[in-house]
Design an enzyme around this catalytic site. Structure first.
Site, mmCIF file in Angstrom:
data_model
loop_
_atom_site.group_PDB
_atom_site.id
_atom_site.type_symbol
_atom_site.label_atom_id
_atom_site.label_comp_id
_atom_site.label_asym_id
_atom_site.label_seq_id
_atom_site.Cartn_x
_atom_site.Cartn_y
_atom_site.Cartn_z
ATOM 1 N N SER A 465 48.559 47.436 36.219
ATOM 2 C CA SER A 465 47.159 47.157 36.343
ATOM 3 C C SER A 465 46.627 46.270 35.221
ATOM 4 C CB SER A 465 46.327 48.719 36.745
ATOM 5 O OG SER A 465 44.973 48.108 37.113
ATOM 6 N N ASP A 476 50.600 33.281 30.324
ATOM 7 C CA ASP A 476 49.846 31.993 31.035
ATOM 8 C C ASP A 476 49.233 31.106 29.883
ATOM 9 O OD1 ASP A 476 50.861 33.120 33.486
ATOM 10 O OD2 ASP A 476 48.870 33.542 34.242
ATOM 11 N N LYS A 490 51.285 46.372 40.209
ATOM 12 C CA LYS A 490 50.214 46.761 40.945
ATOM 13 C C LYS A 490 49.131 45.760 40.626
ATOM 14 C CE LYS A 490 46.560 50.543 41.960
ATOM 15 N NZ LYS A 490 45.759 49.585 41.819
#
Length: 694
Positions: A465, A476, A490
């Site tokens: 999460s 990224d 998740k």
């Protein structure tokens, strides 16, 4: 992750016609309010779920299959004739809910109760005889895909081997025949007693759990009783061990460890461990709790602050022949202080230079919501604490920072965003798409990063999460090296709907529904759902992806992709990765501790995949001796201590009371993997400084 219920996957055993004089459990019937709650839930799930699934014949079949599986996961209770009868109604669940007639699932459950009584009495009767452990025969322990017994005789043979296996395990642990008879008789009696205590609400809760989780793994239903008792019965965070428990296949199983709780701080327990016995005080007798209702086990574990509770544990990764261990925990309250981020500094030598790597361990993304809402300027939160630790690490002149979010199951989304901001400053961190297709971008809003030097993130399968959102954003942006094993996966958002409030019901009758309403996406447009975060440099992991993580669910939402957010990634990490990987491979290839861990993990995998156990005592003792010999060899390779462990047992006794592979892997993994992650970051510093001097 799937929420626990006190009545699922009930029992251990079954009993034949020879014991028909035992009173049958009463037939349970659905109540009007339950039928109304089911219909109301169906209306909400078919309209407002992130991925609406129509209540039709196809979903009916999934619900029936999941309901049967929850009752008889090992296919040892129902006979094939029972299954054939159930299948005639398999596609009628949708009609039953729409017509507010729940006779079909209740009929299945009533048959289940009778089979439990039948088999349990049969198992207890088997305890009157002696078993021959000199014969060569095996017992199959992986039966989730096996056929149901075709006849009573076939069922009897299955249970003869089951009871014999239970007996042999206790015998190998040193118990006398008299003690084994008493232990197993109490265990089977517990399961038998439970059957007579089931109520209509238990059946309905089990059925609705099958319905809800047929939509997706994180959709759940709580009946009025379950929702009212949830905090007390499931989250032992007042005074207890700090664990979220669930019942699975007759075992009380650890579903989550509460950060900062006695269980998590002890380092002795892991998610998936099974509690088979509970004792009070330092030397109180341990009571077998296999087959005992979860709410009763919870009451045994909870107690006064400062008091001791002892747990008999069957480790999560133990194979079919896994051995138990007893641990002691001191009951305590959970506080934000105990969940707080903490730091350490590791020194790593690279060539002739020693690098200092600052490690910040973050157990959860915590935030004192109450203090914040009251306007307290000094309210406690994960990002605030990490910012302070970064300042301290700057004073200590560390070369790089490693954020350790292993087994961090998430928490506050705002904190995950702010933590990312400490390393990127200002910019988008995560995208969230709702069921209507609208995408909202959440951004960090810091004037400047708190740390601009090299950094990395250490993850494992337990990182979920909010941890995945943080790690994905760092990856990224090219801001740091992601190290470890693929994360949980998740990437969805849930909300809880009070069904009584929805229909303006004045009293609690219909319960609550936890519904998936949105999905998280990375700033690069991909999602953390299902695939999780793939590390830049992989380290071996202890978890079994077949049983832990989003990929373990057969109906998890698929990976998806949307338009990237407007952000500017760096390429520093990407350029360094080939050399970092090469140095990592060379280093671990000659590291005996790391290679020992790899061997332990291979042993774990072999244990998991072992579908049968021998019921021959000599053969099992030979296997135990081989494990002990391997343990000594590995301990000597790493200059370890081969004398008695914390439990005070001698080596030959430990070979029968501790699972070697699991214990070795757990003890080694924490430091071995952390040390290697620090070494990777030290290499990164070396490469960046080398590039800067050119």
């Amino acid at each position: 992750m799937r929420l626990p219920y006190v009545f699922l996957a009930a029992c251990l055993v079954i009993v034949p016609a020879a014991y028909a004089e035992v009173a049958s459990p009463p037939d349970l019937a659905p109540l009007k309010r339950q039928a109304q709650a089911a219909q109301l839930s169906a209306q909400l799930l078919t309209r407002f779920s992130y991925k609406p699934v129509p209540l039709d014949d196809a979903l009916s079949e999934k619900i029936m299959d999941r309901f049967i599986e929850s009752l008889d996961p090992d296919r040892m209770l129902f006979l094939q004739a029972d299954i054939d009868k159930f299948m005639s109604d398999r596609s009628k669940i949708d009609d039953a809910i729409e017509r507010q007639n729940l006779k079909i699932p209740f009929a299945v459950f009533n048959t289940y109760e009778r089979r439990v009584v039948d088999r349990m009495n049969y198992a207890r009767n088997l305890l009157k005889q002696d078993f021959d452990f000199g014969t060569q025969e095996n017992y199959s322990v992986l039966r989730d895909k096996a056929p149901w017994p075709q006849s009573e005789a076939e069922s009897n043979e299955l249970w003869r081997k089951r009871v014999k296996s239970d007996w042999l395990r206790l015998k190998l642990g040193g118990q006398s025949d008299a003690a084994i008879r008493e232990t197993l008789d109490k265990r089977y009696a517990n399961t038998l007693e439970r059957v007579y205590k089931y109520k209509s609400d238990d059946v309905f809760q089990s059925f609705m759990d099958a319905y809800a989780t047929s939509i997706d793994p994180h959709t759940d239903y709580f009946g009025a009783t379950a929702s009212a008792d949830f905090d007390i019965a499931m989250k032992l965070s007042l005074v207890g061990i700090g664990a979220v428990l669930q019942e699975r296949d007759d075992y009380t199983t650890i579903r989550e460890l509460v950060p900062g709780g006695p269980a998590q701080l002890s380092g002795k327990l892991s998610v998936g461990d099974r509690i088979t016995g509970v004792g009070q005080g330092k030397d109180g007798a341990i009571k077998d709790v296999v087959g005992t209702r979860l709410d009763e086990v919870v009451q045994m574990i909870r107690g006064k602050k400062g008091s001791v509770v002892r747990l008999d544990i069957l480790p999560a990764d133990a194979g079919a022949d896994g051995a138990h261990r007893v641990i002691s925990l001191v009951r305590d309250k959970i506080s934000l202080e105990k969940q707080a981020a903490r730091k350490s500094v590791l020194s790593v030598k690279v060539g002739d230079v020693t690098r200092k790597i600052g490690v910040i361990t973050l157990p959860t993304f915590y935030e004192d919501f109450e203090a914040r809402h009251k306007g307290d300027k000094d309210y406690k939160s994960a990002s605030r604490d990490v910012a302070k630790l970064l300042d301290e690490l700057k004073q200590e002149k560390v070369d790089s920072v490693l954020i350790d979010v292993r087994n961090n199951g998430g928490g506050s989304l705002d904190e995950a965003i702010d933590l990312t901001g400490l390393f990127i400053g200002n910019g988008p961190v995560v995208q969230q798409r709702s069921s209507d297709g609208k995408v909202a971008v959440r951004s960090a809003e810091f004037a400047a990063p708190a740390w601009t030097g090299p950094m990395g993130v250490l993850i494992n399968r337990g990182s979920a999460s909010a941890s995945e959102i943080f790690a994905a954003a760092i990856q990224d942006y090219g801001r740091g090296v992601i190290i470890g094993e693929p994360s949980f996966g998740k990437g969805t958002v849930q909300t809880v709907v009070d069904l009584d409030q929805m229909v303006r019901n004045s009293k609690p009758e219909f319960g609550e529904l936890k519904v998936t309403i949105a999905q998280f996406f990375r700033v690069n447009g991909g999602t953390t759902q299902l695939r999780g975060v793939t590390p830049d440099i992989s380290l071996p992991g202890l978890s079994d992806p077949k049983s832990f993580g989003e990929t373990s669910y057969d109906n998890a939402l698929p990976w998806a992709e949307i338009k990237p957010a407007n952000y500017t990634p760096a390429d520093t990490v990407a350029k360094s990765l080939p050399i970092l990987q090469s140095r990592h491979d060379a280093r671990v290839g000659s590291d005996p501790d790391f290679q020992g861990l790899v061997k332990d993990i291979a042993d774990l995998k072999a244990q998991r995949e072992k579908g049968i156990v021998s019921l021959n005592e000599a053969e099992r003792r030979k296997e135990a001796a081989a494990r002990e010999s391997r343990r000594k060899s590995q301990a000597q390779l790493s200059d370890g201590d081969v004398s008695a462990g914390d439990d005070g047992l001698q080596a030959d006794e430990r070979s029968l009371s501790a699972d070697l592979a699991i214990e070795n892997a757990r003890k080694k993994a924490k430091d071995v993997l952390l040390d290697e992650a620090a070494a990777i970051l030290a290499d990164e510093v070396d490469l960046q400084e080398g590039a800067a001097t050119k």
